[in-house]
Design an enzyme around this catalytic site. Structure first.
Site, PDB file in Angstrom:
ATOM      1  N   GLY A 261      33.458 -58.576 -37.145  1.00 54.34           N
ATOM      2  CA  GLY A 261      32.687 -57.890 -36.120  1.00 54.34           C
ATOM      3  C   GLY A 261      33.110 -56.466 -35.861  1.00 54.34           C
ATOM      4  O   GLY A 261      32.657 -55.851 -34.892  1.00 54.34           O
ATOM      5  N   ARG A 306      30.697 -56.224 -42.553  1.00 52.88           N
ATOM      6  CA  ARG A 306      30.034 -54.951 -42.328  1.00 52.88           C
ATOM      7  C   ARG A 306      30.990 -53.772 -42.518  1.00 52.88           C
ATOM      8  O   ARG A 306      30.623 -52.744 -43.096  1.00 52.88           O
ATOM      9  CB  ARG A 306      29.468 -54.929 -40.909  1.00 52.88           C
ATOM     10  CG  ARG A 306      28.696 -53.677 -40.560  1.00 52.88           C
ATOM     11  CD  ARG A 306      28.536 -53.521 -39.044  1.00 52.88           C
ATOM     12  NE  ARG A 306      28.229 -54.781 -38.397  1.00 52.88           N
ATOM     13  CZ  ARG A 306      27.003 -55.226 -38.175  1.00 52.88           C
ATOM     14  NH1 ARG A 306      25.971 -54.507 -38.552  1.00 52.88           N
ATOM     15  NH2 ARG A 306      26.804 -56.385 -37.578  1.00 52.88           N
ATOM     16  N   TYR A 351      17.134 -56.108 -34.166  1.00 58.14           N
ATOM     17  CA  TYR A 351      18.227 -55.794 -33.248  1.00 58.14           C
ATOM     18  C   TYR A 351      18.094 -54.421 -32.582  1.00 58.14           C
ATOM     19  O   TYR A 351      19.013 -54.000 -31.888  1.00 58.14           O
ATOM     20  CB  TYR A 351      19.572 -55.811 -33.986  1.00 58.14           C
ATOM     21  CG  TYR A 351      19.914 -57.083 -34.698  1.00 58.14           C
ATOM     22  CD1 TYR A 351      19.781 -58.318 -34.078  1.00 58.14           C
ATOM     23  CD2 TYR A 351      20.398 -57.057 -36.003  1.00 58.14           C
ATOM     24  CE1 TYR A 351      20.113 -59.486 -34.735  1.00 58.14           C
ATOM     25  CE2 TYR A 351      20.730 -58.225 -36.664  1.00 58.14           C
ATOM     26  CZ  TYR A 351      20.586 -59.435 -36.036  1.00 58.14           C
ATOM     27  OH  TYR A 351      20.917 -60.587 -36.689  1.00 58.14           O
ATOM     28  N   CYS A 378       2.274 -54.179 -42.751  1.00 48.38           N
ATOM     29  CA  CYS A 378       1.175 -54.358 -41.803  1.00 48.38           C
ATOM     30  C   CYS A 378       1.731 -54.922 -40.494  1.00 48.38           C
ATOM     31  O   CYS A 378       1.490 -56.076 -40.131  1.00 48.38           O
ATOM     32  CB  CYS A 378       0.106 -55.275 -42.398  1.00 48.38           C
ATOM     33  SG  CYS A 378      -1.412 -55.301 -41.441  1.00 48.38           S
ATOM     34  N   GLU A 379       2.504 -54.090 -39.815  1.00 43.95           N
ATOM     35  CA  GLU A 379       3.213 -54.512 -38.615  1.00 43.95           C
ATOM     36  C   GLU A 379       3.549 -53.262 -37.817  1.00 43.95           C
ATOM     37  O   GLU A 379       4.208 -52.344 -38.331  1.00 43.95           O
ATOM     38  CB  GLU A 379       4.502 -55.241 -38.999  1.00 43.95           C
ATOM     39  CG  GLU A 379       5.213 -55.926 -37.886  1.00 43.95           C
ATOM     40  CD  GLU A 379       4.648 -57.311 -37.605  1.00 43.95           C
ATOM     41  OE1 GLU A 379       4.741 -57.732 -36.443  1.00 43.95           O
ATOM     42  OE2 GLU A 379       4.120 -57.949 -38.530  1.00 43.95           O
ATOM     43  N   TYR A 408      23.844 -56.626 -44.332  1.00 37.09           N
ATOM     44  CA  TYR A 408      22.739 -57.320 -43.668  1.00 37.09           C
ATOM     45  C   TYR A 408      21.379 -56.663 -43.902  1.00 37.09           C
ATOM     46  O   TYR A 408      20.459 -56.882 -43.131  1.00 37.09           O
ATOM     47  CB  TYR A 408      23.009 -57.462 -42.167  1.00 37.09           C
ATOM     48  CG  TYR A 408      24.316 -58.145 -41.888  1.00 37.09           C
ATOM     49  CD1 TYR A 408      24.454 -59.507 -42.112  1.00 37.09           C
ATOM     50  CD2 TYR A 408      25.425 -57.431 -41.459  1.00 37.09           C
ATOM     51  CE1 TYR A 408      25.669 -60.145 -41.887  1.00 37.09           C
ATOM     52  CE2 TYR A 408      26.639 -58.051 -41.237  1.00 37.09           C
ATOM     53  CZ  TYR A 408      26.760 -59.415 -41.457  1.00 37.09           C
ATOM     54  OH  TYR A 408      27.958 -60.037 -41.246  1.00 37.09           O
TER      55      TYR A 408
END
Length: 449
Positions: A261, A306, A351, A378-379, A408
């Site tokens: 994290g 990450r 997020y 298409c969003e 990610y």
């Protein structure tokens, strides 16, 4: 909505703490990574394309190993991004590996990663998954429920094996992160409660199980965490459970897995978590608390994903349609659409994550204009960068790269609108190597019956 990202005259800069360590802009404005011009990669592999700086990735593995007093104490969280080549890099750097699914385990094994250096996570491991863990002789399975504990003990018994395990504990620490990636509070799916006594009960069951060996406890406070105090508080709380286990069951546990994290910088104004300073502070705190509660200090294990993969990678797109939208009588916003979007990077939609983007095929100048970078899906929520102030000189055909997309993004990619997932290439010392080829229509049709 966050404040607009103001680039002003610095739009052509590459913030070194956000972009890969091997990134540079040449005198002609072309951006290179590890000496390879991004336009040359695009010419060969088209866009979108993800470019991984191998030396950057490896150097962050070594940074973590130094900070936490040994590569064996650092478990790369493969859920961030995993291929066979990534697994080999992690192996060559001496790190251990975390997997969170059966297929992640199979990819690691296919890469020849040593099973004894693999730790297995997951809140819903099937019996077949547990059997593969035991048969492969993985280093540790992280127990996430009482049901899983019983199932794993039964599977290990059938196979005549003893499986080392950790118990995942919820220490109840608020990591001050997005609700969907906070993993330590009580009302969520991972782990066993410290406060209710469920974690202690699971530890006792693991100690008494004929085919399990409890060697440590695990906790994870969340993702993209910048407050080091959360890690320390979690360690202090979990060490109280170590003392209880030691006093009531006369068992000393060897490991304390504090998860990952560690936050990275996605934007120029952000600063990544100082891993070296955090590690020193955390290790000192663990040793101090262990001494206070009267137990031997366990070896601290961490799980960065990450923090290793994220900064090593950029995703390059081609700008297509550019549209000026009049949002009021006095305000205009420029929409720049690229040939990817939420299918290769769902994090902004999921997020509200933010990224740094730059034109990488030339220098760009011009009057500043409010800008929004959007994808081709298409969003209406297919937005990569919500609010930015960019020069108006950006044109269709320019190459625009988002930095810090190594974690990610590909691992959460989809085929929404039947988009093919992008190619992934690695670069090192002026050379380009294809890691994952671009999906094709034939790939998409091949699954149909």
């Amino acid at each position: 909505m966050s404040p607009a990202q103001h680039y002003s005259e610095h739009f052509n800069d590459l913030p070194g703490h956000v972009w890969p360590r091997g990134a540079a802009r040449q005198d002609d404005g072309v951006v290179t990574i590890a000496g390879v011009p991004l336009p040359e990669i695009v010419e060969e592999y088209d866009t979108p394309v993800m470019v991984v700086d191998e030396d950057d990735f490896r150097s962050r593995c070594r940074d973590m190993a130094r900070a936490f007093e040994g590569a064996e104490n650092v478990h790369y969280a493969s859920k961030a991004f995993l291929t066979r080549r990534i697994a080999r890099w992690v192996d060559e750097e001496g790190l251990a590996l975390d997997v969170a699914s059966e297929n992640e385990l199979r990819i690691a094994l296919a890469a020849g990663f040593p099973a004894e250096r693999i730790t297995v996570h997951g809140n819903n491991k099937s019996v077949s998954f547990l059997r593969l863990c035991v048969e492969s002789q993985v280093g540790h399975v992280v127990i996430d429920s009482h049901q899983e504990l019983a199932s794993l003990n039964a599977v290990a018994g059938e196979l005549g094996a003893i499986q080392d395990v950790f118990v995942r504990v919820k220490p109840g620490v608020d990591a001050h992160t997005h609700e969907f990636v906070a993993t330590s509070h009580e009302d969520q799916k991972f782990g066993l409660s410290l406060a209710s006594g469920s974690a202690f009960a699971a530890a006792v069951d693991a100690i008494e199980a004929a085919h399990l060996r409890l060697t440590g406890l695990h906790c994870h406070v969340g993702s993209q965490v910048f407050d080091a105090e959360g890690f320390k508080l979690a360690a202090e709380r979990v060490l109280q459970l170590y003392r209880q286990i030691h006093e009531e069951r006369s068992v000393a546990l060897d490991y304390l897995d504090l998860g990952g994290g560690y936050g990275i910088a996605y934007l120029p104004q952000e600063e990544p978590l100082d891993v070296t300073a955090v590690a020193q502070d955390l290790l000192r705190a663990v040793r101090q608390v262990a001494a206070e509660v009267g137990i031997a200090a366990p070896t601290v294990v961490v799980e960065p994903g990450r923090a290793i993969a994220g900064p090593s990678t950029v995703t390059v797109y081609t700008a297509g349609t550019i549209k000026d939208v009049h949002t009021s009588y006095t305000h205009t916003r420029r929409y720049i659409a690229v040939d990817g979007g939420m299918s290769d990077n769902i994090r902004p939609a999921l997020y509200q994550s933010e990224y740094d983007a730059r034109v990488v095929n030339r220098f760009v100048e011009g009057k500043e204009i409010d800008t929004r970078l959007v994808g081709s899906h298409c969003e209406s929520g297919d937005i990569l960068i919500q609010d930015a102030v960019w020069p108006e000189g950006i044109e269709s055909g320019d190459l625009i790269a988002l930095a810090a997309t190594g974690a990610y993004c590909y691992s959460m990619a989809s085929n929404y609108n039947a988009f093919a997932r992008p190619a992934v290439v690695s670069v090192r010392a002026g050379r380009t190597t294809l890691m994952i080829r671009r999906e094709t229509l034939e790939d998409l049709l091949a699954r149909e019956v």
